[in-house]
Design a protein around this motif. Structure first.
Motif, mmCIF file in Angstrom:
data_model
loop_
_atom_site.group_PDB
_atom_site.id
_atom_site.type_symbol
_atom_site.label_atom_id
_atom_site.label_comp_id
_atom_site.label_asym_id
_atom_site.label_seq_id
_atom_site.Cartn_x
_atom_site.Cartn_y
_atom_site.Cartn_z
ATOM 1 N N SER A 123 1.408 6.181 -14.844
ATOM 2 C CA SER A 123 1.256 6.655 -13.465
ATOM 3 C C SER A 123 0.546 5.606 -12.626
ATOM 4 N N ALA A 124 0.875 5.578 -11.351
ATOM 5 C CA ALA A 124 0.183 4.724 -10.390
ATOM 6 C C ALA A 124 0.053 5.496 -9.087
ATOM 7 N N GLY A 125 -1.052 5.292 -8.397
ATOM 8 C CA GLY A 125 -1.263 6.005 -7.150
ATOM 9 C C GLY A 125 -2.185 5.256 -6.222
ATOM 10 N N ALA A 126 -2.231 5.714 -4.982
ATOM 11 C CA ALA A 126 -3.092 5.070 -3.994
ATOM 12 C C ALA A 126 -3.469 6.070 -2.918
ATOM 13 N N THR A 127 -4.661 5.903 -2.380
ATOM 14 C CA THR A 127 -5.083 6.640 -1.189
ATOM 15 C C THR A 127 -5.588 5.630 -0.167
ATOM 16 N N HIS A 128 -5.342 5.921 1.094
ATOM 17 C CA HIS A 128 -5.799 5.025 2.159
ATOM 18 C C HIS A 128 -6.372 5.850 3.298
ATOM 19 N N LYS A 129 -7.620 5.599 3.622
ATOM 20 C CA LYS A 129 -8.295 6.304 4.707
ATOM 21 C C LYS A 129 -7.918 5.634 6.023
ATOM 22 N N LEU A 130 -7.001 6.285 6.752
ATOM 23 C CA LEU A 130 -6.483 5.691 7.981
ATOM 24 C C LEU A 130 -7.530 5.695 9.085
ATOM 25 N N ASP A 131 -8.284 6.800 9.178
ATOM 26 C CA ASP A 131 -9.390 6.899 10.111
ATOM 27 C C ASP A 131 -10.357 7.941 9.559
ATOM 28 N N VAL A 132 -11.304 8.372 10.365
ATOM 29 C CA VAL A 132 -12.318 9.303 9.881
ATOM 30 C C VAL A 132 -11.703 10.606 9.375
ATOM 31 N N GLN A 133 -10.599 11.020 9.988
ATOM 32 C CA GLN A 133 -10.013 12.316 9.653
ATOM 33 C C GLN A 133 -8.782 12.257 8.760
ATOM 34 N N THR A 134 -8.046 11.151 8.751
ATOM 35 C CA THR A 134 -6.739 11.097 8.106
ATOM 36 C C THR A 134 -6.742 10.236 6.855
ATOM 37 N N THR A 135 -6.232 10.797 5.745
ATOM 38 C CA THR A 135 -6.074 10.073 4.487
ATOM 39 C C THR A 135 -4.628 10.163 4.034
ATOM 40 N N LEU A 136 -4.018 9.020 3.756
ATOM 41 C CA LEU A 136 -2.648 8.961 3.258
ATOM 42 C C LEU A 136 -2.660 8.808 1.736
ATOM 43 N N LYS A 137 -1.634 9.385 1.069
ATOM 44 C CA LYS A 137 -1.571 9.346 -0.390
ATOM 45 C C LYS A 137 -0.158 8.986 -0.843
ATOM 46 N N ALA A 138 -0.071 8.308 -1.982
ATOM 47 C CA ALA A 138 1.228 7.990 -2.569
ATOM 48 C C ALA A 138 1.066 7.894 -4.077
ATOM 49 N N GLY A 139 2.135 8.243 -4.806
ATOM 50 C CA GLY A 139 2.052 8.172 -6.259
ATOM 51 C C GLY A 139 3.420 8.076 -6.888
ATOM 52 N N VAL A 140 3.441 7.585 -8.127
ATOM 53 C CA VAL A 140 4.662 7.527 -8.916
ATOM 54 C C VAL A 140 4.289 7.740 -10.379
ATOM 55 N N GLY A 141 5.117 8.502 -11.084
ATOM 56 C CA GLY A 141 4.914 8.715 -12.504
ATOM 57 C C GLY A 141 6.212 8.481 -13.262
ATOM 58 N N ARG A 142 6.112 7.809 -14.406
ATOM 59 C CA ARG A 142 7.280 7.567 -15.265
ATOM 60 C C ARG A 142 6.980 8.142 -16.642
ATOM 61 N N GLN A 143 7.737 9.165 -17.015
ATOM 62 C CA GLN A 143 7.513 9.844 -18.281
ATOM 63 C C GLN A 143 8.656 9.567 -19.254
ATOM 64 N N LYS A 144 8.300 9.096 -20.442
ATOM 65 C CA LYS A 144 9.257 8.963 -21.526
ATOM 66 C C LYS A 144 9.069 10.177 -22.426
ATOM 67 N N LEU A 145 9.903 11.193 -22.241
ATOM 68 C CA LEU A 145 9.786 12.450 -22.976
ATOM 69 C C LEU A 145 10.795 12.438 -24.116
ATOM 70 N N ASN A 146 10.299 12.188 -25.316
ATOM 71 C CA ASN A 146 11.155 11.974 -26.477
ATOM 72 C C ASN A 146 12.111 10.825 -26.168
ATOM 73 N N ASP A 147 13.396 11.078 -25.996
ATOM 74 C CA ASP A 147 14.340 9.986 -25.727
ATOM 75 C C ASP A 147 14.761 9.898 -24.262
ATOM 76 N N ASP A 148 14.246 10.800 -23.416
ATOM 77 C CA ASP A 148 14.651 10.834 -22.011
ATOM 78 C C ASP A 148 13.553 10.274 -21.109
ATOM 79 N N THR A 149 13.975 9.733 -19.962
ATOM 80 C CA THR A 149 13.039 9.186 -18.984
ATOM 81 C C THR A 149 13.071 10.036 -17.714
ATOM 82 N N HIS A 150 11.892 10.474 -17.263
ATOM 83 C CA HIS A 150 11.779 11.292 -16.056
ATOM 84 C C HIS A 150 10.877 10.580 -15.049
ATOM 85 N N LEU A 151 11.318 10.487 -13.811
ATOM 86 C CA LEU A 151 10.552 9.835 -12.751
ATOM 87 C C LEU A 151 10.048 10.874 -11.757
ATOM 88 N N PHE A 152 8.886 10.579 -11.178
ATOM 89 C CA PHE A 152 8.289 11.482 -10.191
ATOM 90 C C PHE A 152 7.706 10.633 -9.071
#
Length: 325
Positions: free
Chosen positions: A255-284
């Motif tokens: 997993s990887a993620g980030a938050t960025h405080k745009l100003d005093v009131q606003t925070t932006l967020k982003a993330g990505v997850g890559r799961q290898k579940l047994n033999d299958d790959t799932h992205l989020f």
């Protein structure tokens, strides 16, 4: 008056009584309330809890000589219906029910609480591991390792150890050790004793965590994570390897993620997850924004997109409001 109502009323009545009996006793009522409108990954529109809501009674008494007694009772609820979380299938004090002692040597609690892994992993997810729309951690982390497969009327308990002992060390040089376990064997397959350990580091802009959790059924999870704060931006990454006992399944998540405080009131967020579940790959993939009306009240909007292998992609989005007290 049902049992749950009686317990809540008893806590409210006991708080001022406890303060009167112990001069150096402190009792607090706190909580987190969340409600929003969202379309889930099945395409169903709902009004409900997007993040977890709880009401908590906690306190401590100074015993002298640097020693303190502590307690914590936390009830989880569905704000849209007023029901206990899980429609009554989980314990009334589902969040936590512990009593303990705290001193210069650390903090020991007994009862029901988050394991040493689950109590601290949330710090490395932009959504705190508690957002049903945008948190990849919610859907992917520790896929095969509930803390107990049978603790909620035969259903798995993701996060909490019952009949447990919990230890948090003092912080030395930025490092803090957390331990948890139970002297009782888990019912059902495996029948073992659960335990978990995590080591945290936090100093300046850098933080990290290394953890291992084994539940009573023999399922195991290994977790490593790090984050770095650079001005108004925080970057984070993690790796989870969870394995069901007897080689019945394996999940590996980057997993990887980030938050960025745009100003005093606003925070932006982003993330990505890559799961290898047994033999299958799932992205989020996920995006979000928080807008603080005050230090305690936040409006937010989130979007999550799942791309499972061999299945159609699914998208969830929602807006909501949370208030901490």
């Amino acid at each position: 008056m049902n049992t749950s109502t009686r317990l809540a009323a008893l806590c409210l009545l006991a708080a001022p009584l406890g303060s009167a009996l112990a001069q150096d006793s402190k009792v607090q009522i706190s909580g987190f309330l969340d409600l929003g409108m969202y379309r889930d990954f099945s395409g169903t529109a709902q009004l409900g809890t997007i993040q977890r809501s709880h009401v908590t009674f906690s306190g401590e008494e100074d015993l002298g000589g640097g020693l303190k007694t502590t307690f914590r009772l936390s009830h989880r609820l569905e704000l849209d219906s007023g029901q206990s979380e899980g429609s009554g299938q989980k314990p009334f004090w589902h969040g936590e029910s512990t009593v303990g002692l705290k001193g210069g040597w650390g903090h020991v609690r007994m009862g029901r609480a988050l394991s040493a892994l689950w109590a601290h992993d949330w710090k490395f997810d932009p959504w705190g591991h508690m957002n049903r729309v945008a948190s990849s951690a919610w859907y992917q982390w520790f896929y095969y390792v509930p803390t107990d497969r049978v603790s909620n009327n035969g259903a798995p308990e993701f996060g909490r150890t019952s009949n447990g002992i919990f230890y948090d060390s003092p912080t030395l040089g930025g490092f803090t050790l957390h331990l948890s376990g139970s002297p009782e064997r888990t019912q059902g397959p495996g029948g073992g004793k659960p335990y978990a350990v995590s080591l945290e580091y936090a100093q300046g802009p850098l933080a990290g965590m290394l953890a291992f959790d084994r539940n009573g059924s023999g399922d195991r999870a290994s977790f490593v994570a790090a984050k770095y704060r650079w001005g108004d931006t925080t970057l984070m990454t993690s790796y989870d390897d969870s394995r069901r006992a007897q080689n019945q399944g394996r999940s590996r998540v980057m997993s990887a993620g980030a938050t960025h405080k745009l100003d005093v009131q606003t925070t932006l967020k982003a993330g990505v997850g890559r799961q290898k579940l047994n033999d299958d790959t799932h992205l989020f993939y996920s995006l979000g924004a928080d807008y603080a009306l005050s230090k305690r009240t936040i409006l937010y909007a989130n979007l999550g997109h799942q791309r499972p292998e061999h299945k159609a992609s699914k998208t969830s989005f929602g807006v909501g409001m949370s208030h901490a007290f």
